[in-house]
Design a protein around this motif. Structure first.
Motif, mmCIF file in Angstrom:
data_model
loop_
_atom_site.group_PDB
_atom_site.id
_atom_site.type_symbol
_atom_site.label_atom_id
_atom_site.label_comp_id
_atom_site.label_asym_id
_atom_site.label_seq_id
_atom_site.Cartn_x
_atom_site.Cartn_y
_atom_site.Cartn_z
ATOM 1 N N ARG A 12 12.782 12.355 8.794
ATOM 2 C CA ARG A 12 12.567 13.549 7.954
ATOM 3 C C ARG A 12 11.213 14.199 8.247
ATOM 4 N N LEU A 13 10.184 13.380 8.462
ATOM 5 C CA LEU A 13 8.863 13.933 8.781
ATOM 6 C C LEU A 13 8.894 14.691 10.104
ATOM 7 N N TYR A 14 9.554 14.127 11.101
ATOM 8 C CA TYR A 14 9.698 14.819 12.384
ATOM 9 C C TYR A 14 10.445 16.136 12.206
ATOM 10 N N GLU A 15 11.528 16.118 11.446
ATOM 11 C CA GLU A 15 12.320 17.330 11.225
ATOM 12 C C GLU A 15 11.484 18.400 10.529
ATOM 13 N N ARG A 16 10.706 18.004 9.508
ATOM 14 C CA ARG A 16 9.851 18.965 8.797
ATOM 15 C C ARG A 16 8.801 19.568 9.722
ATOM 16 N N ALA A 17 8.374 18.783 10.711
ATOM 17 C CA ALA A 17 7.378 19.264 11.670
ATOM 18 C C ALA A 17 8.011 20.082 12.789
ATOM 19 N N GLY A 18 9.349 20.212 12.757
ATOM 20 C CA GLY A 18 10.042 20.979 13.780
ATOM 21 C C GLY A 18 10.250 20.230 15.080
ATOM 22 N N ILE A 19 10.122 18.909 15.041
ATOM 23 C CA ILE A 19 10.306 18.083 16.230
ATOM 24 C C ILE A 19 11.743 17.571 16.225
ATOM 25 N N THR A 20 12.514 17.988 17.216
ATOM 26 C CA THR A 20 13.915 17.584 17.265
ATOM 27 C C THR A 20 14.105 16.436 18.250
ATOM 28 N N GLY A 21 15.058 15.587 17.940
ATOM 29 C CA GLY A 21 15.394 14.481 18.827
ATOM 30 C C GLY A 21 14.475 13.278 18.732
ATOM 31 N N ALA A 22 13.483 13.313 17.862
ATOM 32 C CA ALA A 22 12.560 12.186 17.735
ATOM 33 C C ALA A 22 13.181 11.090 16.869
ATOM 34 N N THR A 23 12.795 9.856 17.166
ATOM 35 C CA THR A 23 13.278 8.713 16.399
ATOM 36 C C THR A 23 12.080 7.921 15.879
ATOM 37 N N SER A 24 12.363 6.853 15.167
ATOM 38 C CA SER A 24 11.288 6.019 14.649
ATOM 39 C C SER A 24 10.478 5.381 15.784
ATOM 40 N N HIS A 25 11.033 5.297 16.974
ATOM 41 C CA HIS A 25 10.320 4.710 18.104
ATOM 42 C C HIS A 25 9.568 5.748 18.944
ATOM 43 N N SER A 26 9.723 7.019 18.639
ATOM 44 C CA SER A 26 9.059 8.065 19.422
ATOM 45 C C SER A 26 7.544 7.922 19.391
ATOM 46 N N ASN B 259 14.965 0.341 7.698
ATOM 47 C CA ASN B 259 15.858 1.499 7.673
ATOM 48 C C ASN B 259 15.246 2.654 6.874
ATOM 49 N N THR B 260 14.636 2.343 5.736
ATOM 50 C CA THR B 260 13.998 3.377 4.912
ATOM 51 C C THR B 260 12.861 4.040 5.682
ATOM 52 N N ALA B 261 12.073 3.236 6.371
ATOM 53 C CA ALA B 261 10.959 3.777 7.161
ATOM 54 C C ALA B 261 11.483 4.678 8.281
ATOM 55 N N ALA B 262 12.549 4.252 8.962
ATOM 56 C CA ALA B 262 13.130 5.053 10.040
ATOM 57 C C ALA B 262 13.641 6.392 9.508
ATOM 58 N N GLN B 263 14.299 6.369 8.362
ATOM 59 C CA GLN B 263 14.805 7.607 7.758
ATOM 60 C C GLN B 263 13.651 8.521 7.349
ATOM 61 N N HIS B 264 12.599 7.941 6.787
ATOM 62 C CA HIS B 264 11.437 8.728 6.365
ATOM 63 C C HIS B 264 10.770 9.383 7.584
ATOM 64 N N LEU B 265 10.587 8.637 8.658
ATOM 65 C CA LEU B 265 9.989 9.200 9.861
ATOM 66 C C LEU B 265 10.848 10.319 10.430
ATOM 67 N N LEU C 75 0.820 -1.211 0.000
ATOM 68 C CA LEU C 75 0.000 0.000 0.000
ATOM 69 C C LEU C 75 0.853 1.259 0.000
ATOM 70 N N PHE C 76 2.002 1.200 0.661
ATOM 71 C CA PHE C 76 2.891 2.345 0.755
ATOM 72 C C PHE C 76 4.222 1.939 0.150
ATOM 73 N N SER C 77 4.743 2.794 -0.721
ATOM 74 C CA SER C 77 6.003 2.438 -1.368
ATOM 75 C C SER C 77 6.934 3.640 -1.425
ATOM 76 N N THR C 78 8.190 3.344 -1.687
ATOM 77 C CA THR C 78 9.211 4.372 -1.791
ATOM 78 C C THR C 78 9.118 5.038 -3.159
ATOM 79 N N GLN C 79 9.960 6.054 -3.369
ATOM 80 C CA GLN C 79 9.999 6.725 -4.677
ATOM 81 C C GLN C 79 10.395 5.769 -5.788
ATOM 82 N N LYS C 80 11.098 4.703 -5.425
ATOM 83 C CA LYS C 80 11.533 3.714 -6.411
ATOM 84 C C LYS C 80 10.488 2.620 -6.601
#
Length: 137
Positions: free
Chosen positions: A74-88, A66-72, A54-59
């Motif tokens: 970036r989403l946190y950073e865009r939202a201005g949330i610092t220090g968050a990780t994929s487990h937040s 790892n891709t999901a963790a990196q994407h999350l 249902l959800f896929s990468t640009q490729k």
């Protein structure tokens, strides 16, 4: 995995053992709001992707952990949330459920934890939880 047919809602997903970190199959119950959002998303798709995800990468591939963790991240950073990780989000989810009085046994099962100690590391005790507990006396 369960499927959606016609007007039926997908209310649970079964994760096979090979898809989980613990290598133990488990059932995930989906909240009604998430069911509605997934239904809207699938209705908006012009077609189900050939790869079946249902959800896929640009490729046009599936997300690796790892891709999901990196994407999350970036989403946190865009939202201005610092220090968050994929487990937040997972920590917040478990803490909020605990705050609402959900048993640690249910939390552990929902999180897929075999040890209560693992679940307890995810839950952060806060002042609101203490106030609610104090009012039970």
């Amino acid at each position: 995995m369960s499927t959606v047919t016609g007007q039926d809602q997908l209310d649970e997903i079964t994760l096979s053992a090979e898809k989980t970190k613990s290598k133990c199959a488990r059932k995930v119950i989906l909240p009604r709001q998430m069911q509605r959002h997934l239904q809207q998303y699938t209705n908006a798709l012009e077609r189900i992707p050939a790869h079946g995800y249902l959800f896929s990468t640009q490729k046009a591939s599936h997300f690796t952990p790892n891709t999901a963790a990196q994407h999350l991240k970036r989403l946190y950073e865009r939202a201005g949330i610092t220090g968050a990780t994929s487990h937040s989000g997972r920590r917040t989810w478990l803490t909020r459920l605990s705050q609402k009085g959900v048993s640690v046994f249910v939390l552990a099962d929902m999180a897929g934890h075999q040890q209560l100690q693992t679940t307890m590391k995810y839950v952060t005790v806060n002042d609101e939880m203490k106030r609610n507990a104090a009012e039970l006396i």
